[in-house]
Design a protein around this motif. Sequence first.
Motif, PDB file in Angstrom:
ATOM      1  N   GLY A   1       0.893  -1.041  -0.199  1.00 65.84           N
ATOM      2  CA  GLY A   1       0.267  -0.165  -0.052  1.00 65.84           C
ATOM      3  C   GLY A   1       0.697   1.407  -0.194  1.00 65.84           C
ATOM      4  O   GLY A   1       0.215   2.461   0.451  1.00 65.84           O
ATOM      5  N   ARG A   2       2.124   1.386   0.337  1.00 58.83           N
ATOM      6  CA  ARG A   2       2.469   2.356  -0.246  1.00 58.83           C
ATOM      7  C   ARG A   2       3.403   2.868  -1.648  1.00 58.83           C
ATOM      8  O   ARG A   2       3.911   1.663  -2.000  1.00 58.83           O
ATOM      9  N   LEU A   3       3.621   3.781  -2.140  1.00 63.13           N
ATOM     10  CA  LEU A   3       4.103   3.894  -2.851  1.00 63.13           C
ATOM     11  C   LEU A   3       5.737   4.636  -3.078  1.00 63.13           C
ATOM     12  O   LEU A   3       6.354   4.762  -2.403  1.00 63.13           O
ATOM     13  N   GLY A   4       6.650   3.392  -4.102  1.00 66.23           N
ATOM     14  CA  GLY A   4       8.079   3.692  -4.299  1.00 66.23           C
ATOM     15  C   GLY A   4       8.941   3.342  -3.022  1.00 66.23           C
ATOM     16  O   GLY A   4       9.900   3.365  -2.288  1.00 66.23           O
ATOM     17  N   TYR A   5       8.265   2.568  -2.213  1.00 63.61           N
ATOM     18  CA  TYR A   5       9.292   2.188  -1.115  1.00 63.61           C
ATOM     19  C   TYR A   5      10.283   1.276  -0.953  1.00 63.61           C
ATOM     20  O   TYR A   5       9.730   0.365  -1.793  1.00 63.61           O
ATOM     21  N   SER A   6      11.462   1.253  -0.826  1.00 65.18           N
ATOM     22  CA  SER A   6      12.672   0.207  -0.946  1.00 65.18           C
ATOM     23  C   SER A   6      13.866  -0.270   0.376  1.00 65.18           C
ATOM     24  O   SER A   6      12.855   1.363   0.853  1.00 65.18           O
ATOM     25  N   TYR A   7      14.451  -0.695   0.041  1.00 64.21           N
ATOM     26  CA  TYR A   7      14.929  -1.062   1.353  1.00 64.21           C
ATOM     27  C   TYR A   7      16.116  -1.899   0.803  1.00 64.21           C
ATOM     28  O   TYR A   7      15.802  -2.639   0.295  1.00 64.21           O
ATOM     29  N   LYS A   8      17.281  -1.121   1.252  1.00 62.82           N
ATOM     30  CA  LYS A   8      18.576  -1.700   0.050  1.00 62.82           C
ATOM     31  C   LYS A   8      18.915  -1.854  -0.375  1.00 62.82           C
ATOM     32  O   LYS A   8      19.116  -2.725  -0.823  1.00 62.82           O
ATOM     33  N   GLY A   9      18.212  -0.498  -1.079  1.00 65.35           N
ATOM     34  CA  GLY A   9      18.132  -1.133  -3.024  1.00 65.35           C
ATOM     35  C   GLY A   9      17.311  -1.730  -3.701  1.00 65.35           C
ATOM     36  O   GLY A   9      16.795  -1.635  -4.987  1.00 65.35           O
ATOM     37  N   GLU A  10      16.416  -2.009  -2.962  1.00 66.60           N
ATOM     38  CA  GLU A  10      14.812  -2.782  -3.235  1.00 66.60           C
ATOM     39  C   GLU A  10      13.852  -2.414  -3.507  1.00 66.60           C
ATOM     40  O   GLU A  10      13.477  -2.188  -2.806  1.00 66.60           O
ATOM     41  N   ASN A  11      13.571  -2.702  -4.416  1.00 69.92           N
ATOM     42  CA  ASN A  11      11.909  -2.256  -3.973  1.00 69.92           C
ATOM     43  C   ASN A  11      11.119  -3.487  -3.889  1.00 69.92           C
ATOM     44  O   ASN A  11      10.978  -4.206  -4.130  1.00 69.92           O
TER      45      ASN A  11
END
Length: 233
Positions: A61-71
């Motif tokens: 439900g979140r737009l453009g969220y990434s973690y450690k370079g991964e979408n």
Amino acid sequence: MTAKLQTLLTRSEKNMGSGIHPVVKESALEMIKRAYKEGIFVQISAGYRSMEEQAKLYGQGRLGYSYKGENYSDLSKPKVTNAQPGQSYHNYGLAIDYIIVSDDGKNAIWTVDSKWKRVAARIVVDGFYGPNTKKALIKGFQRELNKQYSAKLKVDGKWGPNTKAASPIIREGANGNITYILQAVLYSEGYNPNGVDGIFGSGTKSAVKVFQKANGLPADGIAGENTFAKLFA
């Protein structure tokens, strides 16, 4: 056919994952047994959650969220959590989710009914840190003392002079299960060590010092038998 207790325990162990803290695991399994005696069939649905798994949940439900370079953004699903990786106790193996299952054990019952409330209010970990949780933490502590120091303690979850005398001195730089248990009980008592990861860092030292000062002990940030006694007794 009524669900067997062992079936619920086996499923729950699998769902908690290998990263669940042993003290939390023991408390959860004890909760299932206690509920079963009351005719309530409980199953753990989730336990340890990796940082990547947390990122996947947070990305829903979140737009453009990434973690450690991964979408990890997934707009096809609704938001389910506000906890980012590292902000959930699931990430440290210190949290569980549970469900009530039908009498035959085949279907999850998602309704918050009287059985669910009974488990939440009186059975599940005594409101997180009651006598059964403390007993489980002490048992974990005693096991580690036997394993690491050959203390030859009776693993009964009771704090006594033998357990106190066997308590080690741990300080900043220590790591392992005893530090993990120290952090868990500090957090349970309301002293946040800024992470429950088994590593005695500055956050754990600060929490120990605040606890010691509040309990009339020399506030040196080093956990020895007197600090453990105040935490467990």
